[in-house]
Structure formats: C-alpha cells, structure tokens
Design a protein around this motif. Structure first.
Motif, mmCIF file in Angstrom:
data_model
loop_
_atom_site.group_PDB
_atom_site.id
_atom_site.type_symbol
_atom_site.label_atom_id
_atom_site.label_comp_id
_atom_site.label_asym_id
_atom_site.label_seq_id
_atom_site.Cartn_x
_atom_site.Cartn_y
_atom_site.Cartn_z
ATOM 1 N N MET A 148 -43.927 39.590 66.950
ATOM 2 C CA MET A 148 -45.317 39.743 67.422
ATOM 3 C C MET A 148 -46.288 39.630 66.242
ATOM 4 N N LEU A 149 -45.941 38.825 65.258
ATOM 5 C CA LEU A 149 -46.714 38.712 64.025
ATOM 6 C C LEU A 149 -47.978 37.896 64.244
ATOM 7 N N ARG A 150 -49.078 38.447 63.794
ATOM 8 C CA ARG A 150 -50.338 37.724 63.679
ATOM 9 C C ARG A 150 -50.627 37.631 62.192
ATOM 10 N N HIS A 151 -50.687 36.432 61.660
ATOM 11 C CA HIS A 151 -50.769 36.204 60.216
ATOM 12 C C HIS A 151 -52.180 36.439 59.682
ATOM 13 N N TYR A 152 -53.175 35.878 60.331
ATOM 14 C CA TYR A 152 -54.599 35.992 59.985
ATOM 15 C C TYR A 152 -54.996 35.308 58.686
ATOM 16 N N ASP A 153 -54.093 34.598 58.037
ATOM 17 C CA ASP A 153 -54.477 33.863 56.824
ATOM 18 C C ASP A 153 -53.681 32.559 56.730
ATOM 19 N N VAL A 154 -53.564 31.856 57.850
ATOM 20 C CA VAL A 154 -52.845 30.586 57.875
ATOM 21 C C VAL A 154 -53.720 29.527 57.212
ATOM 22 N N LYS A 155 -53.176 28.905 56.186
ATOM 23 C CA LYS A 155 -53.851 27.813 55.475
ATOM 24 C C LYS A 155 -52.799 27.101 54.647
ATOM 25 N N LEU A 156 -53.121 25.907 54.173
ATOM 26 C CA LEU A 156 -52.137 25.131 53.411
ATOM 27 C C LEU A 156 -51.718 25.833 52.129
ATOM 28 N N GLU A 207 -63.614 30.251 55.255
ATOM 29 C CA GLU A 207 -63.698 28.908 55.840
ATOM 30 C C GLU A 207 -62.629 28.645 56.895
ATOM 31 N N ASN A 208 -61.602 29.483 56.987
ATOM 32 C CA ASN A 208 -60.575 29.331 58.025
ATOM 33 C C ASN A 208 -60.731 30.367 59.139
ATOM 34 N N THR A 209 -61.758 31.169 59.073
ATOM 35 C CA THR A 209 -61.994 32.196 60.079
ATOM 36 C C THR A 209 -62.412 31.543 61.397
ATOM 37 N N PRO A 210 -61.799 31.934 62.502
ATOM 38 C CA PRO A 210 -62.178 31.354 63.788
ATOM 39 C C PRO A 210 -63.635 31.656 64.134
ATOM 40 N N PRO A 211 -64.324 30.735 64.786
ATOM 41 C CA PRO A 211 -65.745 30.963 65.126
ATOM 42 C C PRO A 211 -65.974 32.222 65.955
ATOM 43 N N ASP A 212 -65.032 32.583 66.836
ATOM 44 C CA ASP A 212 -65.256 33.782 67.648
ATOM 45 C C ASP A 212 -65.270 35.044 66.789
ATOM 46 N N PHE A 213 -64.525 35.061 65.698
ATOM 47 C CA PHE A 213 -64.592 36.210 64.789
ATOM 48 C C PHE A 213 -65.992 36.315 64.197
ATOM 49 N N LEU A 214 -66.563 35.177 63.829
ATOM 50 C CA LEU A 214 -67.882 35.172 63.205
ATOM 51 C C LEU A 214 -68.983 35.491 64.205
ATOM 52 N N LEU A 215 -68.842 34.974 65.433
ATOM 53 C CA LEU A 215 -69.883 35.169 66.433
ATOM 54 C C LEU A 215 -69.810 36.521 67.131
ATOM 55 N N LEU A 216 -68.602 36.992 67.384
ATOM 56 C CA LEU A 216 -68.431 38.228 68.145
ATOM 57 C C LEU A 216 -68.239 39.467 67.277
ATOM 58 N N GLY A 217 -67.848 39.273 66.027
ATOM 59 C CA GLY A 217 -67.617 40.416 65.148
ATOM 60 C C GLY A 217 -66.544 41.321 65.714
ATOM 61 N N PHE A 243 -55.964 28.488 65.658
ATOM 62 C CA PHE A 243 -57.147 27.809 65.137
ATOM 63 C C PHE A 243 -56.914 27.373 63.687
ATOM 64 N N ALA A 244 -56.418 28.290 62.871
ATOM 65 C CA ALA A 244 -56.194 27.991 61.456
ATOM 66 C C ALA A 244 -55.117 26.926 61.276
ATOM 67 N N LEU A 245 -54.083 26.936 62.116
ATOM 68 C CA LEU A 245 -53.055 25.900 62.033
ATOM 69 C C LEU A 245 -53.646 24.535 62.387
ATOM 70 N N GLY A 246 -54.567 24.501 63.338
ATOM 71 C CA GLY A 246 -55.270 23.255 63.657
ATOM 72 C C GLY A 246 -56.046 22.724 62.461
ATOM 73 N N LEU A 247 -56.668 23.624 61.702
ATOM 74 C CA LEU A 247 -57.371 23.209 60.485
ATOM 75 C C LEU A 247 -56.389 22.651 59.449
ATOM 76 N N GLY A 307 -56.618 14.326 54.691
ATOM 77 C CA GLY A 307 -56.626 14.481 53.243
ATOM 78 C C GLY A 307 -57.802 15.276 52.732
ATOM 79 N N CYS A 308 -58.660 15.718 53.632
ATOM 80 C CA CYS A 308 -59.849 16.504 53.260
ATOM 81 C C CYS A 308 -59.749 17.895 53.852
ATOM 82 N N ALA A 309 -60.051 18.878 53.028
ATOM 83 C CA ALA A 309 -60.042 20.249 53.518
ATOM 84 C C ALA A 309 -61.224 20.447 54.454
ATOM 85 N N PRO A 310 -60.991 20.971 55.654
ATOM 86 C CA PRO A 310 -62.138 21.275 56.526
ATOM 87 C C PRO A 310 -63.011 22.307 55.844
#
Length: 184
Positions: free
Chosen positions: A50-58, A144-154, A166-170, A178-181
């Motif tokens: 049931m792991l939620r990573h919260y910091d998925v990035k390359l 920069e990898n934070t989902p928009p709902d975290f930013l909008l809804l707090g 969301f972060a895996l999609g990024l 080849g470009c970082a979102p």
C-alpha cells in the motif's frame, strides 16, 4: 529495528543517464522495457505494501547493469524468475513479471545498464490508516512534480496512488521528449 539495504546502481539515476544521451533521448526500442519496469515497481509497491511514494521522478529511478547480477554472489540477488538467455543474438537477462495471473517476459541486454530500480522512500507512506487522509506538508517533496490537485486543494487533497501516477506520467514524458517537464 530498522534495516536499510543499499546497492550500487552502476548506471546512475535515469535523469543523469538522459543527459548523457544524444538529444537527451532514449532509443525508442529501449523505452517499453524501461517503462514496464518503472510501472511494475510502483504496482508491486502499491499492491504488496500500500506504498505511496510521493517523490516519483527520474532522479529516484536508478539503472544497473544486469550482468553484474548474473555472476558470483550477486547472482543470489536476482529474482527467482530471472534467467540468462545464452541463445539470444546477444546475451540477455530474461525477467519474468507476473501481473493479474499473466506472465510478462522482458529481455534486458547484459552489456548496458538496463535494469530499473526504484529508490528514495524517505517520503513514502505504507500505513493503511492514512489512505484517504488529507495530505500534509511532507507530501510536497519536489515542487515541479507535485500534482496540480495538491497545489490547488492544499490540505483538502487526499492521500492516494494518484500522485505517483501523475509523477510517473511526467517521467514518461521526460523519457519520450528528452526534456524535463517544468524545467527550472
């Protein structure tokens, strides 16, 4: 007791490996096996822990050369469902993954870092009690990898697997272009 297991990933992190590529892009034929390994690592962590990573990035996906895992003491670290395919045109490690009762087989070249490992579980949460609870400040790790709902809804945003998706999609977008979102 707390135990920490660490291993050397000789290919470094995937973001650094991207920067070493021509035009910062991976060869298209390598992308399906890399993405599958990234997806499977998150799937297994979610299903089993049931792991939620919260910091998925390359930067938190590492590459290692599977050849180092097929000889000597390192061979013991291979999953039980891995085998070396000597009959292939070039040596390859065949990894067997099971998902929903189906087996998926990936052939990883032994001559380059192609085995993907997920790391950095410092902000991860495995408590079933926190699933669906409001997010906290510790869930904002890489802005920069934070989902928009975290930013909008707090604090009205809820804990779940969606942030990792969301972060895996990024990550996938980064590998494809080849470009970082949201490049700084």
């Amino acid at each position: 007791f707390q135990y920490v297991l660490s291993e050397l990933a000789d290919g470094g992190d995937m973001e650094g490996a991207c920067k070493l590529r021509p035009k910062l892009m991976w060869p298209v034929e390598q992308l399906p096996t890399m993405l599958y390994q990234m997806l499977f690592s998150l799937h297994a962590a979610q299903q089993e822990l049931m792991l939620r990573h919260y910091d998925v990035k390359l930067l938190n996906f590492f590459l290692t050369n599977p050849a180092a895992r097929t000889t000597g003491a390192a061979a013991q670290a291979l999953p039980a469902a891995a085998e070396v395919d000597d009959a292939a045109e070039s040596y390859a490690l065949r990894m067997h993954y099971g998902v929903d009762g189906r087996e998926h087989v990936l052939s990883l070249p032994l001559d380059q870092p192609s085995l993907v490992l997920l790391a950095d579980f410092g902000t991860a949460d495995v408590s079933p009690a926190t699933m669906g609870e409001p997010i906290a400040h510790r869930h904002f790790t890489t802005l920069e990898n934070t989902p928009p709902d975290f930013l909008l809804l707090g604090a009205r945003a809820r804990q779940g697997y969606e942030a990792d998706a969301f972060a895996l999609g990024l990550c996938w977008l980064h590998l494809l272009t080849g470009c970082a979102p949201y490049e700084e």
